[in-house]
Design a protein around this motif. Structure first.
Motif, PDB file in Angstrom:
ATOM      1  N   LEU A 325      -9.811   9.484  61.972  1.00  0.00           N
ATOM      2  CA  LEU A 325     -11.239   9.535  62.306  1.00  0.00           C
ATOM      3  C   LEU A 325     -11.445  10.010  63.732  1.00  0.00           C
ATOM      4  O   LEU A 325     -10.686   9.649  64.637  1.00  0.00           O
ATOM      5  N   GLU A 329     -17.010   8.635  64.639  1.00  0.00           N
ATOM      6  CA  GLU A 329     -16.982   8.049  63.299  1.00  0.00           C
ATOM      7  C   GLU A 329     -16.271   6.689  63.332  1.00  0.00           C
ATOM      8  O   GLU A 329     -16.699   5.725  62.706  1.00  0.00           O
ATOM      9  N   PHE A 330     -15.191   6.634  64.120  1.00  0.00           N
ATOM     10  CA  PHE A 330     -14.442   5.382  64.243  1.00  0.00           C
ATOM     11  C   PHE A 330     -15.361   4.266  64.762  1.00  0.00           C
ATOM     12  O   PHE A 330     -15.416   3.166  64.211  1.00  0.00           O
ATOM     13  N   THR A 382      -6.928   3.752  58.627  1.00  0.00           N
ATOM     14  CA  THR A 382      -7.361   5.154  58.578  1.00  0.00           C
ATOM     15  C   THR A 382      -6.260   6.088  59.089  1.00  0.00           C
ATOM     16  O   THR A 382      -6.531   7.255  59.402  1.00  0.00           O
TER      17      THR A 382
END
Ligand code: PMP
Length: 390
Positions: A325, A329-330, A382
């Motif tokens: 990410l 977004e993270f 992720t």
């Protein structure tokens, strides 16, 4: 509504990323959410509550533009203690409404349209927009570049370099050798070195802070911007100060006269009269928060998450690798799914997208460690797996 059309200049400016993130937190909290807040740019201290009763009626009125004289004297002494360099309280200091305005007025006082200002990344979010507001051009240096790379970015249009020391968000302190080479560059190319030292108290035990002014005692090319916001734990009071050559302070005073007249007199008066007591009250708390910062860094390291080197301030800048990410977004997933708020590294410059800014100033240690766990778990969850394209 044609009258409300903003100028192209103002349209080109973004919201301050950390403030935007915290506004999101306030909105969620207002809906009853419990958010672990690692995004606040301040450390919460217990500060002595002022009683204004003893103050004279002058405290209710405008003060001298350069600030309440007694406060300037106290600041001069304080600065001398941490730089070894005497400062003329009448001519070389101006009290400002926070250091944010000190940096801005400094830029406004020296930049011609199109002048370039070099800013190493990670950069504090307001510097580039302040440069743009002064019709200058911010020139960012990627985080992996060293001070030596600044020289390669100097052009005939370069007017200033801004450094933040100790550094938000990494917590790094510039070494004496780095400060010396910055001064050598400033001297050689006629540049202004703007040293933002708002975290000057936030160093670990036995690692006293050295001001950039120590290497330029005549203030030939150095401007020091500092503040009571973090060092005294009173960001809401909006009291900062600038130390510079008297020629520059005269120009800064003109700007301040036209912008705010003076910093808040009553608070400056109170601070002047209680300077040592407030500092004595906050210093042990500062020490504790720096120690907490370094324990949190160790907790990240124990999970294999590396932070950019640093041991000061109350910030860390951990790497998100190997997460796939981007930092924006993270940070969004972290907030939405895990109720942990931190600021995306991308806000601190394009080269910083693989990082997250974590502040340890506003939460107790157990919640900080829960935040660390959530961040590390999300990195794992992720992570780009072997054989998978990033
Ligand atoms: N410089 C840096 C590097 C900061 O992090 C901040 C606040 N987050 C400021 C300046 C502004 O502080 P002040 O409250 O003194 O305007």
């Amino acid at each position: 509504m044609a009258a409300l059309r903003p100028s192209a200049l103002v349209q080109s400016i973004g919201e301050a990323a950390s403030i935007k993130q915290n506004n999101l937190v306030y909105a969620l909290q207002a809906d009853g959410a419990d958010i672990i807040t690692l995004s606040l740019g301040e450390a919460f201290f217990d500060v002595p509550v002022p009683s204004f009763e003893e103050l004279t009626s002058a405290a209710h009125h405008y003060s001298h533009t350069r600030g309440v004289p007694l406060l300037r004297q106290k600041l001069a002494k304080y600065h001398e203690d941490c730089s070894g360099v005497p400062v003329d309280a009448d001519r070389q200091i101006m009290v400002t409404a926070g250091s944010k305005s000190a940096v801005f007025m400094t830029l406004a006082a020296v930049l011609e349209p199109g002048d370039e200002v070099i800013i190493p990344e990670p950069l504090w979010v307001s510097y580039p927009d302040q440069v743009r507001l002064c019709r200058g051009v911010p020139v960012a240096l990627p985080w992996h570049a060293g001070i030596e790379d600044i020289a390669a970015r100097i052009t005939p249009r370069t007017r200033a370099v801004i450094v933040n020391n100790p550094h938000n968000p990494t917590g790094r302190r510039l070494t004496d050798a780095e400060l010396r080479s910055l001064h050598a560059l400033a001297e050689e190319h006629g540049l202004l070195l703007v040293a933002d030292e708002v975290y000057s108290e936030f160093t670990p035990e036995g690692a006293p802070f050295v001001s950039a002014a120590a290497f330029d005692p005549e203030l030939r090319h150095t401007v020091i911007c500092n503040s009571m916001s973090k060092n005294f734990g009173i960001s809401g009071w909006r009291v900062g100060y600038v130390i510079a050559h008297e020629r520059l302070v005269r120009e800064l005073a003109k700007l301040q006269q036209h912008l705010v007249t003076c910093a808040p007199t009553i608070l400056c008066q109170y601070l002047a009269e209680n300077f040592e007591q407030v500092l004595a009250h906050t210093r042990p708390q500062i020490r504790a928060v720096v120690e907490r910062r370094n324990r949190v860094a160790a907790a990240f390291a124990a999970r294999g998450v590396r932070s950019m080197p640093g041991d000061s301030t109350f910030y860390l800048f951990p790497s998100l690798a190997p997460s796939r990410l981007g930092s924006a977004e993270f940070a969004e997933v972290l907030l939405r799914r895990h109720r942990v708020s931190a600021v995306a590294g991308i806000s601190y410059g394009e080269s910083c997208d693989g990082f997250l800014r974590v502040s340890v100033g506003a939460e107790p240690e157990d919640r900080l460690l829960r935040g660390v766990t959530a961040i590390c778990d999300l990195i794992d969850e992720t992570a780009v797996r072997a054989g998978e394209a990033a």
